[in-house]
Design an enzyme around this catalytic site. Structure first.
Site, PDB file in Angstrom:
ATOM      1  CB  SER A 259     -18.714  38.853  49.561  1.00 26.05           C
ATOM      2  OG  SER A 259     -18.667  39.223  50.740  1.00 26.05           O
ATOM      3  CE  LYS A 260     -25.517  35.194  50.503  1.00 20.29           C
ATOM      4  NZ  LYS A 260     -25.161  33.679  50.971  1.00 20.29           N
ATOM      5  NE  ARG A 261     -15.741  39.789  53.432  1.00 17.67           N
ATOM      6  CZ  ARG A 261     -14.783  40.818  53.357  1.00 17.67           C
ATOM      7  NH1 ARG A 261     -14.830  41.713  54.687  1.00 17.67           N
ATOM      8  NH2 ARG A 261     -13.946  41.231  52.433  1.00 17.67           N
ATOM      9  CG  HIS A 262     -18.618  44.059  51.708  1.00 16.66           C
ATOM     10  ND1 HIS A 262     -18.198  43.207  50.975  1.00 16.66           N
ATOM     11  CD2 HIS A 262     -17.535  44.569  52.283  1.00 16.66           C
ATOM     12  CE1 HIS A 262     -17.011  42.952  51.158  1.00 16.66           C
ATOM     13  NE2 HIS A 262     -16.443  43.851  52.012  1.00 16.66           N
ATOM     14  N   GLY A 263     -23.118  43.441  53.545  1.00 13.52           N
ATOM     15  CA  GLY A 263     -24.394  43.833  53.272  1.00 13.52           C
ATOM     16  C   GLY A 263     -25.077  43.109  52.468  1.00 13.52           C
TER      17      GLY A 263
END
Ligand code: GLU
Length: 355
Positions: A259-263
Site C-alpha cells: 500500500s501507499k505507506r510502503h512507498g
C-alpha cells in the site's frame, strides 16, 4: 483440469478499474496478465471503467488510467476511448441496463426492497454478536407484503435493494487457486443497489461481464470473496458463469499487502521517477508469474509467447524494488545515446537543469 481443456467460444477478458485514484501497480499488473492472456489466445481485451460510485469517481482518474496503460504499451480492443460492440464502457452510462436487471430480480422475488434503518441494522448486528453469530442481514424485509412495499416507496421511506442469498454452499474452480468452496449462508442478503438507478459494484460487474460476454475474469485475489456473490447472481439471472482466475496479492517485503505507506504504488509516480515502461512491464510480470527458468528479462512481445496462467503462483508476490531497479538499469543501458538523451530531456527540464 488444465486451462487448455476448458473450451470457450472466444476469449474475452477485461479489467474494470474504478477511477477513484491514479492507476495502481496492482491494477496495472492485472491489466498486463489480462492483456497477455488475450493476446496469447487471440482474444479481446476490454477496458471497462467502473464509475458507479459517483462521489469517489473522477474523470481525471479515468484519463490517468487510460494514459498510463497506453504508456505501458498495454492496449485494449474495446474501451471508453474507442468504443466497441458491447459499449458503452463506462458504467455510469449503462444505468438503464442495470435497471432492467434489477427490475427482473425484483419481479421474480430474487431481490427485495429493504427499509431497515441504520439503527435497526445496528441492533440486529449487536443481537447476533451477543448470540455468537457472525453479523449478517437477517432477511427481515424479505417478506413484506407488496402493498406495504408500495406504501413505503410512495412515502419515500429510505431503502436499498437486497439480493436473496439462497444457496448454502458455492463451489467454483479457479484457474489459479483450484477448487474453492464458500458458505454463502454467512453472507446474509446482500445490497445490490441503493435504488433502481444506483447499482453497486458486485451487481454491475455481473451484468457487464455477461453483457460484454466476458469469458475469463482475471483479477486480484482481494476480490475472491466477491466471486460467490457474483456466481449466485449469475445463477438467479440465468447467466453463464465466466471462468475465474484470482491473481496473488502483491505484498511488501514485510509481507503485508502493498500500500501507499510502503512507498510508490501509482504508475504515474514510477514514470516520474524515471522508470521505463518496458522495465515496469517486465518487473510486473514477475509479480506472480514464474517463467520456470532463471531468466529475468522479458519484453512485452516475448511475453505474449511465453506467458501462461498455469505458471501463476498462489502465494503472495513480494514486491522487491531492487529487482525493479536492476531491470530498469538493464533497459537504460540498452538505449542508444540519442534515445537516452531524448528520454532524459523532460526530466532535466523539470529539474530546471536545462531550459
Ligand atoms: N472495480 C473493481 C476494482 O477496481 C473491479 C474488480 C473486478 O475486476 O471485478 O477493483
Amino acid at each position: 483440469m488444465k486451462i487448455k481443456d476448458i473450451k470457450v467460444k472466444k476469449v474475452r477478458v477485461r479489467i474494470a478499474p474504478s477511477p477513484t485514484g491514479p492507476l495502481h501497480i496492482g491494477t496495472a499488473r492485472s491489466a498486463l496478465f489480462n492483456y497477455l492472456f488475450a493476446k496469447k489466445n487471440k482474444g479481446i481485451f476490454v477496458l471497462r471503467i467502473e464509475d458507479t460510485d459517483l462521489e469517489r469517481s473522477d474523470l481525471k482518474w479515468t484519463q490517468d488510467i487510460i494514459e498510463e496503460l497506453k504508456w505501458l504499451g498495454i492496449n485494449w480492443q474495446e474501451g471508453p476511448d474507442i468504443d466497441g460492440k458491447y459499449g458503452p464502457y463506462k458504467q455510469s452510462q449503462r444505468l438503464d441496463i442495470y435497471e432492467k436487471y434489477i427490475k427482473k430480480l425484483l419481479d421474480e422475488s430474487e431481490a427485495y426492497h429493504c427499509f431497515c434503518s441504520e439503527d435497526e441494522l445496528e441492533e440486529m448486528r449487536q443481537e447476533q454478536i451477543d448470540r455468537g453469530v457472525s453479523p449478517h442481514y437477517n432477511g427481515r424485509c424479505a417478506n413484506l407484503l407488496r402493498e406495504e412495499v408500495e406504501k413505503f416507496l410512495d412515502k419515500n421511506k429510505s431503502s436499498v435493494i437486497r439480493f436473496k442469498i439462497q444457496n448454502k454452499k458455492i463451489k467454483f474452480t479457479d484457474l489459479i487457486r483450484k477448487e474453492i468452496e464458500f458458505n454463502a449462508e454467512l453472507l446474509g442478503d446482500i445490497i445490490i443497489a441503493k435504488d433502481l438507478k444506483t447499482p453497486l459494484y458486485n451487481f454491475a460487474a455481473v451484468i457487464d461481464d455477461y453483457e460484454m460476454q466476458i469469458s475469463h475474469v482475471i483479477r486480484g485475489e482481494d476480490h475472491i470473496s466477491n466471486t460467490p456473490k457474483q456466481i449466485l447472481m449469475q445463477k438467479a439471472l440465468g447467466f453463464n458463469q465466466p471462468i475465474y482466475a484470482h491473481l496473488p496479492l502483491i505484498l511488501a517485503p514485510d509481507r503485508t499487502k502493498l500500500s501507499k505507506r510502503h512507498g510508490t504504488v501509482s504508475i504515474r509516480d514510477y514514470r516520474e521517477q524515471g522508470y521505463l515502461p518496458e522495465a515496469l512491464v517486465n518487473f510486473m510480470v514477475h509479480l506472480g508469474w514464474n517463467s520456470g527458468s532463471e531468466k529475468e528479462i522479458f519484453t512485452l512481445s516475448s511475453l505474449v509467447r511465453e506467458f501462461s496462467l498455469e505458471k501463476v503462483q498462489k502465494s503472495g508476490a513480494i514486491f522487491n524494488i531492487q529487482k525493479l531497479d536492476f531491470i530498469n538499469s538493464f533497459y537504460i543501458r540498452e538505449k542508444t545515446i540519442e534515445k537516452l538523451t531524448e528520454l532524459c530531456l523532460p526530466y532535466l527540464i523539470s529539474a530546471k537543469l536545462i531550459e
